[in-house]
Scaffold this motif. Structure first.
Motif, PDB file in Angstrom:
ATOM      1  N   LEU A  27      46.393  59.595  39.550  1.00 17.60           N
ATOM      2  CA  LEU A  27      46.672  59.942  38.164  1.00 17.60           C
ATOM      3  C   LEU A  27      47.907  60.808  38.142  1.00 17.60           C
ATOM      4  O   LEU A  27      48.288  61.399  39.125  1.00 17.60           O
ATOM      5  N   SER A  28      48.544  60.887  37.010  1.00 14.72           N
ATOM      6  CA  SER A  28      49.745  61.705  36.895  1.00 14.72           C
ATOM      7  C   SER A  28      49.365  63.166  36.846  1.00 14.72           C
ATOM      8  O   SER A  28      48.417  63.547  36.165  1.00 14.72           O
ATOM      9  N   LEU A  29      50.091  63.979  37.584  1.00  9.83           N
ATOM     10  CA  LEU A  29      49.838  65.410  37.556  1.00  9.83           C
ATOM     11  C   LEU A  29      50.257  65.954  36.202  1.00  9.83           C
ATOM     12  O   LEU A  29      51.381  65.787  35.763  1.00  9.83           O
ATOM     13  N   TRP A  30      49.320  66.564  35.508  1.00  5.53           N
ATOM     14  CA  TRP A  30      49.576  67.072  34.166  1.00  5.53           C
ATOM     15  C   TRP A  30      49.105  68.508  34.130  1.00  5.53           C
ATOM     16  O   TRP A  30      47.953  68.793  34.428  1.00  5.53           O
ATOM     17  N   VAL A  31      49.980  69.419  33.819  1.00 11.58           N
ATOM     18  CA  VAL A  31      49.641  70.833  33.869  1.00 11.58           C
ATOM     19  C   VAL A  31      50.109  71.529  32.603  1.00 11.58           C
ATOM     20  O   VAL A  31      51.254  71.359  32.190  1.00 11.58           O
ATOM     21  N   PRO A  32      49.242  72.310  31.964  1.00 17.42           N
ATOM     22  CA  PRO A  32      49.683  73.059  30.792  1.00 17.42           C
ATOM     23  C   PRO A  32      50.611  74.185  31.196  1.00 17.42           C
ATOM     24  O   PRO A  32      50.601  74.640  32.329  1.00 17.42           O
ATOM     25  N   LEU A  58      47.159  62.788  48.935  1.00 15.19           N
ATOM     26  CA  LEU A  58      46.975  63.191  47.547  1.00 15.19           C
ATOM     27  C   LEU A  58      47.129  61.997  46.620  1.00 15.19           C
ATOM     28  O   LEU A  58      46.423  61.878  45.627  1.00 15.19           O
ATOM     29  N   THR A  59      48.037  61.085  46.954  1.00 11.46           N
ATOM     30  CA  THR A  59      48.182  59.896  46.128  1.00 11.46           C
ATOM     31  C   THR A  59      46.874  59.116  46.117  1.00 11.46           C
ATOM     32  O   THR A  59      46.436  58.626  45.081  1.00 11.46           O
ATOM     33  N   LEU A  60      46.235  59.000  47.290  1.00 20.66           N
ATOM     34  CA  LEU A  60      44.952  58.330  47.352  1.00 20.66           C
ATOM     35  C   LEU A  60      43.914  59.047  46.518  1.00 20.66           C
ATOM     36  O   LEU A  60      43.118  58.452  45.821  1.00 20.66           O
ATOM     37  N   ILE A  61      43.934  60.370  46.608  1.00 26.19           N
ATOM     38  CA  ILE A  61      42.891  61.164  45.992  1.00 26.19           C
ATOM     39  C   ILE A  61      43.040  61.225  44.480  1.00 26.19           C
ATOM     40  O   ILE A  61      42.067  61.192  43.749  1.00 26.19           O
ATOM     41  N   LEU A 112      52.897  74.478  47.698  1.00 31.14           N
ATOM     42  CA  LEU A 112      53.781  73.310  47.701  1.00 31.14           C
ATOM     43  C   LEU A 112      55.081  73.663  47.002  1.00 31.14           C
ATOM     44  O   LEU A 112      55.218  73.495  45.791  1.00 31.14           O
ATOM     45  N   PHE A 113      56.030  74.125  47.784  1.00 30.78           N
ATOM     46  CA  PHE A 113      57.345  74.433  47.225  1.00 30.78           C
ATOM     47  C   PHE A 113      58.258  73.222  47.265  1.00 30.78           C
ATOM     48  O   PHE A 113      59.356  73.247  46.715  1.00 30.78           O
ATOM     49  N   THR A 114      57.802  72.152  47.911  1.00 35.24           N
ATOM     50  CA  THR A 114      58.516  70.880  47.917  1.00 35.24           C
ATOM     51  C   THR A 114      57.476  69.775  48.024  1.00 35.24           C
ATOM     52  O   THR A 114      56.381  69.990  48.547  1.00 35.24           O
ATOM     53  N   ASP A 115      57.804  68.581  47.526  1.00 33.68           N
ATOM     54  CA  ASP A 115      56.833  67.499  47.520  1.00 33.68           C
ATOM     55  C   ASP A 115      57.556  66.169  47.347  1.00 33.68           C
ATOM     56  O   ASP A 115      58.275  65.975  46.368  1.00 33.68           O
ATOM     57  N   ASN A 116      57.402  65.264  48.309  1.00 31.63           N
ATOM     58  CA  ASN A 116      58.006  63.940  48.192  1.00 31.63           C
ATOM     59  C   ASN A 116      56.946  62.851  48.151  1.00 31.63           C
ATOM     60  O   ASN A 116      57.142  61.738  48.613  1.00 31.63           O
ATOM     61  N   THR A 117      55.788  63.163  47.554  1.00 35.81           N
ATOM     62  CA  THR A 117      54.696  62.219  47.466  1.00 35.81           C
ATOM     63  C   THR A 117      55.060  61.008  46.614  1.00 35.81           C
ATOM     64  O   THR A 117      55.462  61.171  45.469  1.00 35.81           O
ATOM     65  N   PRO A 118      54.910  59.797  47.148  1.00 42.30           N
ATOM     66  CA  PRO A 118      55.137  58.612  46.321  1.00 42.30           C
ATOM     67  C   PRO A 118      54.172  58.595  45.133  1.00 42.30           C
ATOM     68  O   PRO A 118      52.989  58.919  45.269  1.00 42.30           O
ATOM     69  N   GLY A 119      54.690  58.238  43.965  1.00 42.52           N
ATOM     70  CA  GLY A 119      53.865  58.191  42.776  1.00 42.52           C
ATOM     71  C   GLY A 119      53.952  59.433  41.922  1.00 42.52           C
ATOM     72  O   GLY A 119      53.454  59.457  40.789  1.00 42.52           O
ATOM     73  N   PHE A 120      54.577  60.490  42.456  1.00 44.69           N
ATOM     74  CA  PHE A 120      54.705  61.736  41.707  1.00 44.69           C
ATOM     75  C   PHE A 120      56.173  62.107  41.513  1.00 44.69           C
ATOM     76  O   PHE A 120      56.531  63.280  41.437  1.00 44.69           O
TER      77      PHE A 120
END
Length: 547
Positions: A22-27, A16-19, A354-362
């Motif tokens: 950008l910063s995850l931005w959600v209303p 996902l970091t590759l894809i 995704l109830f947990t997420d340790n993705t670098p960059g997020f």
């Protein structure tokens, strides 16, 4: 030497970091006017899915051996899942677009896995068009760029989608499949980075973006959004997200995805698409950050359902590492209701919960408090029922972002360079690489998944030297020599830069297997990388029994 491991077995969110880049931005979605409960038509069977990739990761799955296939699937079923998701990489299956040549090993493996899943009572759902693999040369992203406007690439895509349906639909446990926006989204950032250049202007014209904008706004309005003074339409280029014009490009791209899905459904009936329930951040004319939402894709054309990825960070403010179940559950319901209010009331399939997420960059994304995750999961069933026809987990077993192709020698010595006397032999039902005295194997480390961008690179593999040997492992210009006596699991670490070539040599006979080079372990809190149960397994079992 058959591989040993404990009880059990991407995407890495490195993927996902590759894809995204950008910063995850959600209303913050308020509860939408969702279809009434009695209007919801869901399948009698509720899908409970685990993405399956054996004991490595999604990118390597189709060139792995099947040593633990039956055991893996038996454990998935025992945990209360009734289906598996298989990510099917376009290039690894369709090796050559011009000749329409396919990877027979991958096709055969697809049948083996589907047969084995059927024996355990598991349905199979396919993620069609997965971007990443280690199987080919060149930049895989070129295919996805050319798919937008080159007819020959679109024809190759249609052949691939139709072939995957043809191969899989002969199995009685085949459920269906979905595309996902993630696998096509790389181009949106790459295009925006081109800037006001001749290449960008030519691409805008060739792919139909210029005509698309012409039909929707005036040249003056386009100039206002670009913050440019255009004299004619030939000056239009692909915008970046720093201007309001990026919304024009995102609208164009959503339209492309809708068209591609509709065409693909002609050869893959009821194919759905994982849609974006979050928003793209864009700067408006005042430089303020606003969100572009993608609800025009939510209907998924002729599919009976909408697929989506849902993360507990969606709709929540950034930077809260201690969210509670009481905070997140209402937002989960509101987000799902919002998607359904724009998809004609179709049921949803959360292919990635995704109830947990340790993705670098997020790291700034808000997270459930560790102790709240099991509470959230055990209370989630009423939120899912009536809104969804199923859910799936991406990280059933923790995995490293292994950059080695053919790491278990399932394809013989494919992908490896050999020096001296080397040979792939079957021992104890598993292929292994035999190095005789003063022989060596090497492989260029595929950095597409950022394997060598971390501070520490781990090199792990199994070695067996019946009479003892000195084994030298090199990564780039750094080397380690270790003594191997009998069967051992070796776990080495390297630090530094330029670690893009793996080499293993020995002064005596040694057998090698299951080679991994990685920096990041993606965590799902169900099973660790060695197959041991983790903190959320029981909660997921409770959730599955409740649905």
């Amino acid at each position: 030497m058959k591989k040993t491991r404990n009880k059990r077995n991407p995407k890495s969110w490195i993927t996902l970091t590759l894809i995204l880049s950008l910063s995850l931005w959600v209303p913050n979605y308020q509860a939408a006017a969702a279809p009434k409960e009695e209007e919801t038509k869901t399948e009698e069977l509720y899908l409970k899915s685990a993405t399956y990739y054996a004991n490595d990761w999604v990118i390597n799955f189709w060139n792995l051996e099947d040593d633990f296939l039956e055991e893996d699937l038996r454990q998935i079923a025992a945990d209360g899942f009734n289906s598996i998701i298989l990510a099917v990489p376009w290039r690894e299956f369709q090796v050559d677009m011009d000749s329409r040549r396919y990877n027979q090993y991958a096709l055969d493996k697809l049948h083996r896995v589907m047969d084995a899943a059927g024996e355990e009572g598991l349905l199979v759902i396919l993620r069609v068009g997965y971007t990443w693999d280690h199987a080919g040369n060149g930049n895989i992203l070129d295919r996805y760029r050319d798919l937008i406007y080159k007819e020959e690439v679109r024809e190759a895509w249609m052949d691939y989608v139709g072939r995957i349906y043809e191969e899989s639909s002969v199995h009685s446990n085949f459920y269906g499949g979905f595309l996902t926006w993630e696998d096509f989204w790389n181009f949106t950032d790459a295009a925006g980075a081109l800037g006001d250049t001749e290449y960008s202007r030519r691409l805008a014209e060739d792919m139909g973006y210029t005509d698309y904008v012409k039909e929707r706004v005036s040249l003056e309005e386009a100039g206002r959004q670009y913050r440019k003074n255009f004299e004619n339409w030939s000056q239009l280029y692909l915008p970046g997200r720093e201007t309001e014009a990026y919304s024009l490009f995102l609208s164009f791209y959503d339209n492309f995805l809708n068209q591609l899905l509709a065409e693909s459904q002609a050869v893959f009936p009821n194919l759905s698409m994982e849609v974006r329930a979050d928003a793209d951040p864009i700067n408006n004319q005042n430089g303020e950050l606003v969100g572009f939402t993608h609800e025009t894709t939510f209907g998924c054309q002729d599919s009976a359902y909408t697929s989506l990825m849902y993360a507990v960070s969606m709709g929540m403010s950034l930077g809260n590492d201690h969210m509670t179940a009481d905070q997140v559950l209402p937002q989960t319901a509101a987000t799902l209701d919002w998607v359904r209010s724009h998809n004609g009331g179709k049921p949803l399939y959360i292919d990635q919960l995704l109830f947990t997420d340790n993705t670098p960059g997020f790291e700034e994304n808000s997270r459930l408090d560790e102790g709240e995750i099991p509470i959230y999961l055990t209370r989630l069933a009423p939120v899912l029922q009536g809104r969804t026809l199923g859910y799936g987990v991406w990280t059933y077993r923790d995995y490293g972002n292994n950059m080695i192709y053919n790491c278990q020698f399932a394809l013989g010595d494919g992908g490896w360079n050999s020096f001296g006397r080397t040979k792939v032999e079957e021992r104890d039902g598993s292929n292994q690489m035999k190095l005789e005295s003063y022989s060596r194997i090497s492989q260029t480390v595929n950095t597409a998944g950022s394997a060598v961008k971390g501070d520490t690179v781990k090199v792990c593999f199994q070695a067996d030297s019946p009479s003892g040997s000195n084994l030298t492992v090199s990564l780039g210009k750094r080397s380690r020599t270790v003594k191997v006596e009998g069967k051992q699991q070796l776990n080495l670490e390297f630090s530094g830069t330029g670690l893009n070539e793996l080499s293993i040599s020995s002064d005596s006979i040694v057998y090698l297997d299951n080679i991994k080079v990685y920096t990041q372990v993606t965590e799902g809190k169900l099973y660790d990388i060695n197959g041991n149960p983790e903190s959320c397994l029981e909660a997921v079992r409770i959730l599955n029994s409740s649905l």
